[in-house]
Write a protein that holds these residues in place. Structure first.
Motif, mmCIF file in Angstrom:
data_model
loop_
_atom_site.group_PDB
_atom_site.id
_atom_site.type_symbol
_atom_site.label_atom_id
_atom_site.label_comp_id
_atom_site.label_asym_id
_atom_site.label_seq_id
_atom_site.Cartn_x
_atom_site.Cartn_y
_atom_site.Cartn_z
ATOM 1 N N SER A 107 48.747 41.778 54.085
ATOM 2 C CA SER A 107 48.932 42.143 55.688
ATOM 3 C C SER A 107 48.208 40.634 55.824
ATOM 4 O O SER A 107 47.609 39.802 55.479
ATOM 5 N N SER A 109 46.568 39.729 58.876
ATOM 6 C CA SER A 109 45.602 40.099 59.981
ATOM 7 C C SER A 109 44.967 38.239 59.386
ATOM 8 O O SER A 109 44.693 38.781 57.744
ATOM 9 N N SER A 111 41.562 38.559 60.770
ATOM 10 C CA SER A 111 41.159 38.966 62.131
ATOM 11 C C SER A 111 39.899 38.447 62.383
ATOM 12 O O SER A 111 39.035 37.858 61.593
#
Length: 130
Positions: A107, A109, A111
């Motif tokens: 992924s 991401s 974050s």
């Protein structure tokens, strides 16, 4: 179940360096996005750095403004390990440092939001003396 184990914390003088390690249980989880967060006494947990992989040997990183240019996050999927190299440490870097992971091999991401990470290590104490 993903398990994360941090190590490498300790006591260091201001200006010194430490390298934290986070070992992930199981090769299948080695390419999950991961982050380092820290929490000082009386303060909320805050984002430090994050890493994501586009391949077993290619990764991308992101940093909090407070550590840019001083900290470096890296990963070694063969060792199921993520590192946080911390240089030019300051007393305000004193905190418990946590490694976290979120589901999703490869992924993209990275974050900054702790609530988006599902798995957490137990933390390792970093103390920087002035």
């Amino acid at each position: 179940q993903v398990q994360l184990v941090e190590s490498g914390g300790g006591l260091v003088q201001a200006g010194g360096s430490l390298r934290l390690s986070c070992v992930t249980s199981g090769r299948a989880f080695s390419t999950y996005p991961k982050g380092w967060f820290r929490q000082a006494p009386g303060k909320e947990r805050e984002f430090v750095a994050a890493i994501s992989w586009s391949g077993r040997y290619v990764y991308y990183s992101d940093y909090a403004d407070s550590v840019k240019g001083r900290f470096t996050i890296s990963g070694d999927t063969a060792r199921n390990t993520v590192y946080l190299q911390m240089n030019s440490l300051k007393p305000e870097d004193t905190a418990v440092y946590f490694c976290a992971a979120r589901s999703g091999a490869f992924s993209s991401s990275r974050s900054h939001d702790a609530s988006e990470y599902e798995y957490w290590g137990q933390g390792t104490q970093v103390t920087v003396s002035s």
